[in-house]
Design a protein around this motif. Structure first.
Motif, mmCIF file in Angstrom:
data_model
loop_
_atom_site.group_PDB
_atom_site.id
_atom_site.type_symbol
_atom_site.label_atom_id
_atom_site.label_comp_id
_atom_site.label_asym_id
_atom_site.label_seq_id
_atom_site.Cartn_x
_atom_site.Cartn_y
_atom_site.Cartn_z
ATOM 1 N N PRO A 37 0.825 -1.208 0.000
ATOM 2 C CA PRO A 37 0.000 0.000 0.000
ATOM 3 C C PRO A 37 0.861 1.260 0.000
ATOM 4 N N THR A 38 0.383 2.286 -0.693
ATOM 5 C CA THR A 38 0.958 3.624 -0.541
ATOM 6 C C THR A 38 -0.214 4.552 -0.205
ATOM 7 N N GLU A 39 0.056 5.816 0.017
ATOM 8 C CA GLU A 39 -1.013 6.761 0.356
ATOM 9 C C GLU A 39 -1.879 7.105 -0.855
ATOM 10 N N THR A 40 -1.448 6.668 -2.063
ATOM 11 C CA THR A 40 -2.243 6.963 -3.259
ATOM 12 C C THR A 40 -3.018 5.726 -3.700
ATOM 13 N N VAL A 41 -2.300 4.729 -4.219
ATOM 14 C CA VAL A 41 -2.870 3.456 -4.659
ATOM 15 C C VAL A 41 -1.852 2.375 -4.276
ATOM 16 N N TYR A 42 -2.196 1.102 -4.492
ATOM 17 C CA TYR A 42 -1.208 0.041 -4.249
ATOM 18 C C TYR A 42 -0.142 0.070 -5.340
ATOM 19 N N GLY A 43 1.120 -0.147 -4.938
ATOM 20 C CA GLY A 43 2.220 -0.193 -5.885
ATOM 21 C C GLY A 43 2.716 -1.619 -6.046
ATOM 22 N N ASP A 67 6.177 2.528 -21.328
ATOM 23 C CA ASP A 67 5.553 3.303 -20.245
ATOM 24 C C ASP A 67 6.479 3.301 -19.028
ATOM 25 N N PRO A 68 7.108 4.460 -18.706
ATOM 26 C CA PRO A 68 8.122 4.488 -17.647
ATOM 27 C C PRO A 68 7.532 4.338 -16.239
ATOM 28 N N LEU A 69 8.363 3.853 -15.319
ATOM 29 C CA LEU A 69 7.946 3.596 -13.935
ATOM 30 C C LEU A 69 8.373 4.730 -13.012
ATOM 31 N N GLY A 119 13.680 3.847 -21.414
ATOM 32 C CA GLY A 119 14.727 4.356 -22.288
ATOM 33 C C GLY A 119 14.931 5.861 -22.236
ATOM 34 N N LEU A 120 14.094 6.576 -21.499
ATOM 35 C CA LEU A 120 14.258 8.031 -21.408
ATOM 36 C C LEU A 120 15.505 8.368 -20.598
ATOM 37 N N ASP A 121 15.972 9.600 -20.782
ATOM 38 C CA ASP A 121 17.127 10.094 -20.055
ATOM 39 C C ASP A 121 16.720 10.619 -18.671
ATOM 40 N N THR A 122 15.429 10.587 -18.396
ATOM 41 C CA THR A 122 14.919 11.093 -17.119
ATOM 42 C C THR A 122 14.409 9.934 -16.268
ATOM 43 N N VAL A 123 14.174 10.233 -14.982
ATOM 44 C CA VAL A 123 13.574 9.244 -14.099
ATOM 45 C C VAL A 123 12.554 9.958 -13.215
ATOM 46 N N ILE A 184 -6.181 8.006 -5.580
ATOM 47 C CA ILE A 184 -5.804 8.461 -6.925
ATOM 48 C C ILE A 184 -4.288 8.637 -6.915
ATOM 49 N N GLU A 185 -3.651 8.465 -8.081
ATOM 50 C CA GLU A 185 -2.192 8.415 -8.132
ATOM 51 C C GLU A 185 -1.533 9.766 -7.832
ATOM 52 N N SER A 186 -0.219 9.707 -7.698
ATOM 53 C CA SER A 186 0.565 10.915 -7.418
ATOM 54 C C SER A 186 0.510 11.891 -8.591
ATOM 55 N N THR A 187 0.838 13.126 -8.290
ATOM 56 C CA THR A 187 0.947 14.179 -9.298
ATOM 57 C C THR A 187 2.366 14.147 -9.864
ATOM 58 N N VAL A 198 2.741 20.233 -14.812
ATOM 59 C CA VAL A 198 2.048 19.036 -14.341
ATOM 60 C C VAL A 198 1.840 18.102 -15.530
ATOM 61 N N LEU A 199 2.544 16.968 -15.502
ATOM 62 C CA LEU A 199 2.432 15.995 -16.595
ATOM 63 C C LEU A 199 1.262 15.056 -16.360
ATOM 64 N N ARG A 200 0.983 14.768 -15.087
ATOM 65 C CA ARG A 200 -0.192 13.950 -14.733
ATOM 66 C C ARG A 200 -0.820 14.564 -13.489
ATOM 67 N N PRO A 201 -2.049 15.100 -13.575
ATOM 68 C CA PRO A 201 -2.695 15.619 -12.361
ATOM 69 C C PRO A 201 -2.911 14.467 -11.384
HETATM 70 O O1 TXA Z 1 0.768 7.275 -6.940
HETATM 71 C C1 TXA Z 1 1.546 6.776 -7.760
HETATM 72 O O2 TXA Z 1 2.295 7.457 -8.464
HETATM 73 C C2 TXA Z 1 1.552 5.244 -7.873
HETATM 74 C C3 TXA Z 1 2.097 4.687 -6.557
HETATM 75 C C4 TXA Z 1 2.304 3.194 -6.606
HETATM 76 O O3 TXA Z 1 3.275 5.349 -6.207
HETATM 77 N N1 TXA Z 1 2.333 4.829 -9.007
HETATM 78 C C5 TXA Z 1 1.905 5.021 -10.293
HETATM 79 O O4 TXA Z 1 2.748 4.489 -11.243
HETATM 80 O O5 TXA Z 1 0.870 5.579 -10.563
HETATM 81 P P1 TXA Z 1 2.308 4.187 -12.742
HETATM 82 O O6 TXA Z 1 3.353 3.318 -13.301
HETATM 83 O O7 TXA Z 1 0.942 3.632 -12.761
HETATM 84 O O8 TXA Z 1 2.396 5.557 -13.456
HETATM 85 C C6 TXA Z 1 3.670 6.062 -13.824
HETATM 86 C C7 TXA Z 1 3.491 7.242 -14.716
HETATM 87 C C8 TXA Z 1 3.782 6.944 -16.168
HETATM 88 O O9 TXA Z 1 2.687 6.341 -16.826
HETATM 89 C C9 TXA Z 1 4.076 8.320 -16.688
HETATM 90 O O10 TXA Z 1 2.830 8.978 -16.865
HETATM 91 C C10 TXA Z 1 4.804 8.974 -15.512
HETATM 92 O O11 TXA Z 1 4.450 8.249 -14.371
HETATM 93 N N2 TXA Z 1 6.276 8.890 -15.687
HETATM 94 C C11 TXA Z 1 7.115 7.960 -15.196
HETATM 95 N N3 TXA Z 1 8.382 8.208 -15.572
HETATM 96 C C12 TXA Z 1 8.351 9.326 -16.313
HETATM 97 C C13 TXA Z 1 9.336 10.091 -16.994
HETATM 98 N N4 TXA Z 1 10.631 9.760 -16.966
HETATM 99 N N5 TXA Z 1 8.925 11.192 -17.667
HETATM 100 C C14 TXA Z 1 7.613 11.551 -17.702
HETATM 101 N N6 TXA Z 1 6.635 10.854 -17.066
HETATM 102 C C15 TXA Z 1 6.985 9.765 -16.393
#
Ligand code: TXA
Ligand code: MG
Length: 353
Positions: A37-43, A67-69, A119-123, A184-187, A198-201
């Motif tokens: 569990p996390t404070e947003t959703v399960y990871g 789809d990056p993690l 494969g992106l240069d970012t994390v 709901i997931e993190s911002t 904001v890439l993902r609200p």
């Molecule tokens: O609340 C959360 O963020 C949850 C918990 C488990 O921490 N995790 C989550 O992960 O929602 P996931 O894999 O469902 O969503 C990850 C999203 C990717 O789909 C993308 O939109 C963004 O995070 N992301 C990850 N790495 C990125 C990067 N290098 N550049 C831009 N966006 C990235």
């Protein structure tokens, strides 16, 4: 039925038992997968520095490798393990909003395998606030790559039962700490020049970001990435967070949207199993039409809707609904993230004015 049944261990969300955490941490160190569990959703966690372990996440979820993690740390002091550098403005935001549901996109350190970032240069990095998540990362001694613990493109998991419904037999362990809090997931944000983009609200609202900017004495605007910008980022694909049923989503002012929803649901109930997601105030109206109704909580409490949304979508699927309807839950605050998820979960979006 899977050959392997994934064990599910109950854990106190406020005071996680050290022996349970130790067992989960050992699995992670050995390259296995643990949902927590996390404070947003399960990871769904794996050692972020182990390329093979990270690869197993993509297999278990059937996730597109494009789809990056998100990498989860126990503490901001660990940032240099995963990020090459961090703009001072990003660090200032982290100082206010970590631990918590803010994810920062930063230059990726060489130690982080490329498959983490597609494969992106970012994390993407965050420090979760949930005691189980924190204890687990700490005990594992490594950063954890953890996407939401659901099958790819489907509704995120906010309970251990949701995790097992999607991933039983595919992962090594589930820690059951009860329902996730925010739901709901993190911002996800990137600091670009003089803007926090904001890439993902998500669970940290634009208003909270603006407050953090202000509190840090920074001179930055908060803006939402344009659809084109988002489409260019992997993982921002439109179809996501979807139930099995066909979801029709009505956007627009409350009264007009409610009327349209009523007409749509009225037509649909004759044709098959119809579900609807509505605020508490609308429950009697839609129940009277003969639809299966999921109550998202009072109209004035979008936080409750966020907490319930994914469970409600899963409940309608479980009830065999084939057509599901919802309307826009407002515009500001957390409603922005709800609107984003509903738009992307929908098969059809209807705009009314
Ligand atoms: O609340 C959360 O963020 C949850 C918990 C488990 O921490 N995790 C989550 O992960 O929602 P996931 O894999 O469902 O969503 C990850 C999203 C990717 O789909 C993308 O939109 C963004 O995070 N992301 C990850 N790495 C990125 C990067 N290098 N550049 C831009 N966006 C990235
Ligand atoms: Mg996800």
């Amino acid at each position: 039925m899977p050959d392997f049944v994934t064990p599910c261990l109950p854990i106190d969300p406020a005071r996680p038992a050290p022996d349970v955490i130790a067992r989960a941490a050992a699995i992670l160190r050995a390259g296995g997968l643990v949902a927590f569990p996390t404070e947003t959703v399960y990871g769904l966690g794996a050692n972020a520095l182990d390329e093979a372990a990270v690869g197993r996440i993509f297999v278990a979820k059937e996730r597109a490798t494009s789809d990056p993690l998100i990498v989860h740390l126990a503490d901001a002091a660990e940032l240099p393990r995963v990020a090459r550098e961090a703009p001072p403005a990003a660090l200032a935001l982290a100082k206010v909003l970590w631990p918590g549901p803010l994810t920062l996109v930063l230059p990726r350190a060489a130690a982080v395998p490329a498959n983490v970032s597609a494969g992106l240069d970012t994390v993407a990095v965050r420090v979760p606030s949930h005691p189980v998540a924190r204890a687990l990362i700490h005990a594992a001694g490594v950063p954890l790559a953890a996407p939401s613990a659901n099958r790819f493109t489907r509704t995120s998991a906010t309970t251990a039962a949701h995790v097992l419904a999607d991933l039983d037999g595919r992962i090594d362990l589930v820690l059951d700490g009860g329902p996730a809090d925010a739901g709901i997931e993190s911002t996800v944000v990137a600091v670009e020049g003089s803007a926090v983009v904001v890439l993902r609200p998500g669970a940290v609202t634009a208003e909270a970001l603006a407050d953090a900017v202000h509190a840090s004495g920074l001179d930055l605007r908060v803006e939402f990435a344009a659809a084109s910008h988002r489409a260019a980022s992997p993982g921002m694909m439109e179809k996501h967070y979807a139930p099995r049923a066909r979801l029709t989503y009505v956007r627009g002012p409350r009264e007009v949207a409610r009327e349209r929803l009523r007409a749509l649901v009225g037509d649909a109930v004759a044709g098959g199993r119809t579900g609807v997601l509505v605020p508490s105030e609308d429950v009697p109206l839609f129940a009277a039409l003969g639809a299966r109704v999921e109550d998202l909580g009072p109209e004035t409490e979008p936080e409750t809707a966020a907490h319930r949304l994914y469970a409600a979508l899963r409940a309608l699927d479980a009830a065999g609904a084939t057509a599901v309807f919802a309307r826009q839950p407002g515009a500001g605050g957390i409603a922005r993230a709800l609107d984003d998820r509903l738009r992307r979960a929908a098969s059809e979006v209807i705009e009314v004015a």
